[in-house]
Write a protein that holds these residues in place. Structure first.
Motif, PDB file in Angstrom:
ATOM      1  N   ARG A  42      93.641  29.764  52.619  1.00 25.73           N
ATOM      2  CA  ARG A  42      92.393  29.039  52.362  1.00 25.73           C
ATOM      3  C   ARG A  42      91.901  28.358  53.630  1.00 25.73           C
ATOM      4  O   ARG A  42      90.709  28.382  53.950  1.00 25.73           O
ATOM      5  CB  ARG A  42      92.596  28.011  51.251  1.00 25.73           C
ATOM      6  N   GLY A  43      92.831  27.766  54.374  1.00 23.11           N
ATOM      7  CA  GLY A  43      92.447  27.088  55.604  1.00 23.11           C
ATOM      8  C   GLY A  43      92.016  28.034  56.702  1.00 23.11           C
ATOM      9  O   GLY A  43      91.083  27.761  57.454  1.00 23.11           O
ATOM     10  N   ARG A  44      92.674  29.188  56.794  1.00 16.81           N
ATOM     11  CA  ARG A  44      92.408  30.122  57.882  1.00 16.81           C
ATOM     12  C   ARG A  44      91.140  30.933  57.646  1.00 16.81           C
ATOM     13  O   ARG A  44      90.391  31.214  58.585  1.00 16.81           O
ATOM     14  CB  ARG A  44      93.610  31.058  58.030  1.00 16.81           C
ATOM     15  N   TYR A  45      90.897  31.331  56.385  1.00 18.68           N
ATOM     16  CA  TYR A  45      89.799  32.257  56.111  1.00 18.68           C
ATOM     17  C   TYR A  45      88.679  31.660  55.249  1.00 18.68           C
ATOM     18  O   TYR A  45      87.630  32.297  55.104  1.00 18.68           O
ATOM     19  CB  TYR A  45      90.339  33.514  55.410  1.00 18.68           C
ATOM     20  N   GLY A  46      88.911  30.524  54.658  1.00 17.83           N
ATOM     21  CA  GLY A  46      87.875  29.913  53.825  1.00 17.83           C
ATOM     22  C   GLY A  46      87.676  30.598  52.491  1.00 17.83           C
ATOM     23  O   GLY A  46      86.631  30.427  51.850  1.00 17.83           O
ATOM     24  N   ILE A  47      88.671  31.372  52.047  1.00 14.18           N
ATOM     25  CA  ILE A  47      88.548  32.092  50.778  1.00 14.18           C
ATOM     26  C   ILE A  47      89.133  31.249  49.638  1.00 14.18           C
ATOM     27  O   ILE A  47      89.790  30.226  49.859  1.00 14.18           O
ATOM     28  CB  ILE A  47      89.257  33.461  50.845  1.00 14.18           C
ATOM     29  N   GLU A  48      88.894  31.696  48.415  1.00 16.59           N
ATOM     30  CA  GLU A  48      89.426  31.042  47.233  1.00 16.59           C
ATOM     31  C   GLU A  48      90.662  31.799  46.767  1.00 16.59           C
ATOM     32  O   GLU A  48      90.666  33.028  46.708  1.00 16.59           O
ATOM     33  CB  GLU A  48      88.361  31.040  46.129  1.00 16.59           C
ATOM     34  N   THR A  49      91.725  31.073  46.445  1.00 17.89           N
ATOM     35  CA  THR A  49      92.913  31.702  45.881  1.00 17.89           C
ATOM     36  C   THR A  49      92.987  31.376  44.399  1.00 17.89           C
ATOM     37  O   THR A  49      92.764  30.232  43.986  1.00 17.89           O
ATOM     38  CB  THR A  49      94.199  31.224  46.592  1.00 17.89           C
ATOM     39  N   VAL A  50      93.278  32.408  43.604  1.00 20.68           N
ATOM     40  CA  VAL A  50      93.271  32.265  42.148  1.00 20.68           C
ATOM     41  C   VAL A  50      94.437  33.053  41.557  1.00 20.68           C
ATOM     42  O   VAL A  50      94.960  33.978  42.190  1.00 20.68           O
ATOM     43  CB  VAL A  50      91.941  32.776  41.542  1.00 20.68           C
ATOM     44  N   PRO A  51      94.846  32.733  40.323  1.00 19.54           N
ATOM     45  CA  PRO A  51      95.861  33.556  39.653  1.00 19.54           C
ATOM     46  C   PRO A  51      95.348  34.975  39.421  1.00 19.54           C
ATOM     47  O   PRO A  51      94.134  35.223  39.373  1.00 19.54           O
ATOM     48  CB  PRO A  51      96.084  32.821  38.321  1.00 19.54           C
ATOM     49  N   ALA A  52      96.276  35.906  39.219  1.00 18.06           N
ATOM     50  CA  ALA A  52      95.918  37.314  39.097  1.00 18.06           C
ATOM     51  C   ALA A  52      94.977  37.571  37.925  1.00 18.06           C
ATOM     52  O   ALA A  52      94.025  38.357  38.031  1.00 18.06           O
ATOM     53  CB  ALA A  52      97.186  38.163  38.963  1.00 18.06           C
ATOM     54  N   GLN A  53      95.213  36.928  36.800  1.00 21.76           N
ATOM     55  CA  GLN A  53      94.347  37.157  35.649  1.00 21.76           C
ATOM     56  C   GLN A  53      92.921  36.680  35.925  1.00 21.76           C
ATOM     57  O   GLN A  53      91.951  37.331  35.532  1.00 21.76           O
ATOM     58  CB  GLN A  53      94.911  36.461  34.409  1.00 21.76           C
ATOM     59  N   ASP A  54      92.776  35.565  36.596  1.00 23.73           N
ATOM     60  CA  ASP A  54      91.437  35.089  36.953  1.00 23.73           C
ATOM     61  C   ASP A  54      90.761  36.065  37.912  1.00 23.73           C
ATOM     62  O   ASP A  54      89.555  36.322  37.802  1.00 23.73           O
ATOM     63  CB  ASP A  54      91.517  33.697  37.591  1.00 23.73           C
ATOM     64  N   ALA A  55      91.527  36.598  38.870  1.00 20.03           N
ATOM     65  CA  ALA A  55      90.970  37.569  39.808  1.00 20.03           C
ATOM     66  C   ALA A  55      90.467  38.800  39.063  1.00 20.03           C
ATOM     67  O   ALA A  55      89.381  39.318  39.358  1.00 20.03           O
ATOM     68  CB  ALA A  55      92.025  37.963  40.839  1.00 20.03           C
ATOM     69  N   ALA A  56      91.225  39.268  38.068  1.00 16.08           N
ATOM     70  CA  ALA A  56      90.822  40.440  37.297  1.00 16.08           C
ATOM     71  C   ALA A  56      89.570  40.162  36.471  1.00 16.08           C
ATOM     72  O   ALA A  56      88.727  41.048  36.289  1.00 16.08           O
ATOM     73  CB  ALA A  56      91.968  40.881  36.389  1.00 16.08           C
ATOM     74  N   LYS A  57      89.422  38.959  35.990  1.00 18.66           N
ATOM     75  CA  LYS A  57      88.242  38.605  35.197  1.00 18.66           C
ATOM     76  C   LYS A  57      86.976  38.534  36.047  1.00 18.66           C
ATOM     77  O   LYS A  57      85.889  38.892  35.590  1.00 18.66           O
ATOM     78  CB  LYS A  57      88.459  37.243  34.519  1.00 18.66           C
ATOM     79  N   ARG A  58      87.115  38.115  37.289  1.00 21.65           N
ATOM     80  CA  ARG A  58      85.938  37.828  38.118  1.00 21.65           C
ATOM     81  C   ARG A  58      85.547  38.940  39.081  1.00 21.65           C
ATOM     82  O   ARG A  58      84.379  39.046  39.476  1.00 21.65           O
ATOM     83  CB  ARG A  58      86.179  36.539  38.904  1.00 21.65           C
ATOM     84  N   ALA A  59      86.503  39.774  39.483  1.00 22.26           N
ATOM     85  CA  ALA A  59      86.226  40.798  40.501  1.00 22.26           C
ATOM     86  C   ALA A  59      85.970  42.147  39.836  1.00 22.26           C
ATOM     87  O   ALA A  59      86.497  42.438  38.760  1.00 22.26           O
ATOM     88  CB  ALA A  59      87.387  40.904  41.472  1.00 22.26           C
ATOM     89  N   ASP A  60      85.163  42.987  40.510  1.00 23.08           N
ATOM     90  CA  ASP A  60      84.972  44.355  40.011  1.00 23.08           C
ATOM     91  C   ASP A  60      85.838  45.361  40.757  1.00 23.08           C
ATOM     92  O   ASP A  60      86.064  46.466  40.286  1.00 23.08           O
ATOM     93  CB  ASP A  60      83.509  44.770  40.071  1.00 23.08           C
ATOM     94  N   THR A  61      86.321  44.966  41.939  1.00 22.87           N
ATOM     95  CA  THR A  61      87.207  45.825  42.724  1.00 22.87           C
ATOM     96  C   THR A  61      88.483  45.057  43.032  1.00 22.87           C
ATOM     97  O   THR A  61      88.423  43.947  43.558  1.00 22.87           O
ATOM     98  CB  THR A  61      86.547  46.251  44.045  1.00 22.87           C
ATOM     99  N   LEU A  62      89.630  45.652  42.699  1.00 23.32           N
ATOM    100  CA  LEU A  62      90.910  44.987  42.920  1.00 23.32           C
ATOM    101  C   LEU A  62      91.739  45.807  43.903  1.00 23.32           C
ATOM    102  O   LEU A  62      92.014  46.990  43.661  1.00 23.32           O
ATOM    103  CB  LEU A  62      91.675  44.816  41.612  1.00 23.32           C
ATOM    104  N   LEU A  63      92.121  45.190  45.009  1.00 23.43           N
ATOM    105  CA  LEU A  63      93.027  45.789  45.982  1.00 23.43           C
ATOM    106  C   LEU A  63      94.420  45.238  45.710  1.00 23.43           C
ATOM    107  O   LEU A  63      94.677  44.044  45.915  1.00 23.43           O
ATOM    108  CB  LEU A  63      92.590  45.433  47.400  1.00 23.43           C
ATOM    109  N   LEU A  64      95.311  46.079  45.244  1.00 17.95           N
ATOM    110  CA  LEU A  64      96.648  45.633  44.848  1.00 17.95           C
ATOM    111  C   LEU A  64      97.625  45.933  45.978  1.00 17.95           C
ATOM    112  O   LEU A  64      97.985  47.088  46.212  1.00 17.95           O
ATOM    113  CB  LEU A  64      97.083  46.333  43.561  1.00 17.95           C
ATOM    114  N   ALA A  65      98.022  44.887  46.670  1.00 20.12           N
ATOM    115  CA  ALA A  65      98.889  45.035  47.848  1.00 20.12           C
ATOM    116  C   ALA A  65     100.258  44.442  47.546  1.00 20.12           C
ATOM    117  O   ALA A  65     100.723  43.519  48.220  1.00 20.12           O
ATOM    118  CB  ALA A  65      98.253  44.361  49.064  1.00 20.12           C
ATOM    119  N   LEU A  66     100.904  44.992  46.537  1.00 20.47           N
ATOM    120  CA  LEU A  66     102.215  44.518  46.109  1.00 20.47           C
ATOM    121  C   LEU A  66     103.277  45.575  46.394  1.00 20.47           C
ATOM    122  O   LEU A  66     102.970  46.748  46.598  1.00 20.47           O
ATOM    123  CB  LEU A  66     102.206  44.227  44.610  1.00 20.47           C
ATOM    124  N   LYS A  67     104.527  45.153  46.353  1.00 18.65           N
ATOM    125  CA  LYS A  67     105.633  46.096  46.450  1.00 18.65           C
ATOM    126  C   LYS A  67     105.697  46.925  45.166  1.00 18.65           C
ATOM    127  O   LYS A  67     105.319  46.444  44.084  1.00 18.65           O
ATOM    128  CB  LYS A  67     106.947  45.353  46.668  1.00 18.65           C
TER     129      LYS A  67
END
Length: 264
Positions: A42-67
């Protein structure tokens, strides 16, 4: 709205690349479970961090960068919030679009992507393939986003395990060769910093010639190899020790491991 779920090295590289290519911090959500790292982002890029379910509700494109071992549980968690209007892009090694789709509602478009670590420098090579519900526009969108960290190439999914073995794992093979060359130089009395600089620039230049000349690597190799010269002596030793066969076996082992990940 774009959501990046998982902000490890690759996820953060994608974030930085998207912002560098003109996306605004307001365009991007990030899910990062480590509270301290989320605060740093948040400090470095000025973006908002949210839980995964909130991200899925609000975004139309999801980049999943998990193991890979964390991906399916995440999909089960966010699947109730995803529909045909979403696009899911996975960069998890080994997980096929069929496996990913099986953890989502029918009809959700899925793109499988395999980047490599030079993406951290904006010089990555990413291959993408689409799933059963993926249209050309979805692949265009995936190429646009992943192009923020390097070059993108579309391939048939039947080639993705080979992509993983050649390109995804490929940088490690180059680093292994570089390490060996540097250590050889040091063993012959050269300062390590000098050896590393020589090897690094040699590999960078050779890669640029391979990528830019259009010549087959055999032609480029032969241009360096004078009959009876130093390079010929070195290559003779490599062949004597079966290095070519060892590399082929190694790449096949990486491909087989990628296949196994989708079956585990």
């Amino acid at each position: 709205m774009i959501a990046i779920i998982g902000a490890g090295k690759m996820g953060e590289a994608l974030l930085a690349g998207l912002l560098a290519k003109g996306h605004t911090p307001e365009d991007v959500l990030v899910t990062e479970p480590r509270a301290e790292h989320a605060r740093e982002l948040r400090g470095r890029y000025g973006i908002e961090t949210v839980p995964a379910q909130d991200a899925a509700k609000r975004a139309d494109t999801l980049l999943l960068a998990l193991k890979p071992q964390d991906m399916l549980a995440l999909l089960d968690d966010i699947s109730p919030h995803l529909g045909r209007e979403h696009l899911v892009i996975s960069v998890a090694a080994g997980l096929t679009t069929v496996v990913l789709e099986s953890h989502l509602h029918p009809g959700v478009p899925v793109v499988r992507a395999m980047p490599n670590t030079p993406a951290l420098m904006g010089r990555g090579m990413t291959a993408v393939s689409g799933g059963a519900h993926t249209e050309a526009a979805h692949l265009d969108r995936a190429e646009e986003l992943l192009g923020a960290v390097g070059e993108v190439l579309r391939v048939g999914e039947q080639h993705m395990d080979t992509v993983t073995a050649i390109s995804g794992s490929g940088p490690a093979y180059f680093y292994f060769i570089a390490e060996t060359m540097i250590e050889a130089g040091v063993a012959m009395g050269m300062p390590r910093v000098t050896a590393q600089r020589l090897v690094g620039q040699t590999m960078t230049g050779a890669a640029a010639m391979l990528d830019g000349s259009g010549e087959h690597p055999v032609v480029l190799r032969e241009a360096v190899t004078s009959p009876g010269g130093t390079t010929a002596a070195a290559l003779r030793e490599l062949e004597r020790h079966g290095v070519r066969t060892a590399f082929t076996d190694a790449i096949e082992a990486a491909r087989d491991r990628s296949r196994a990940l989708s079956e585990s």
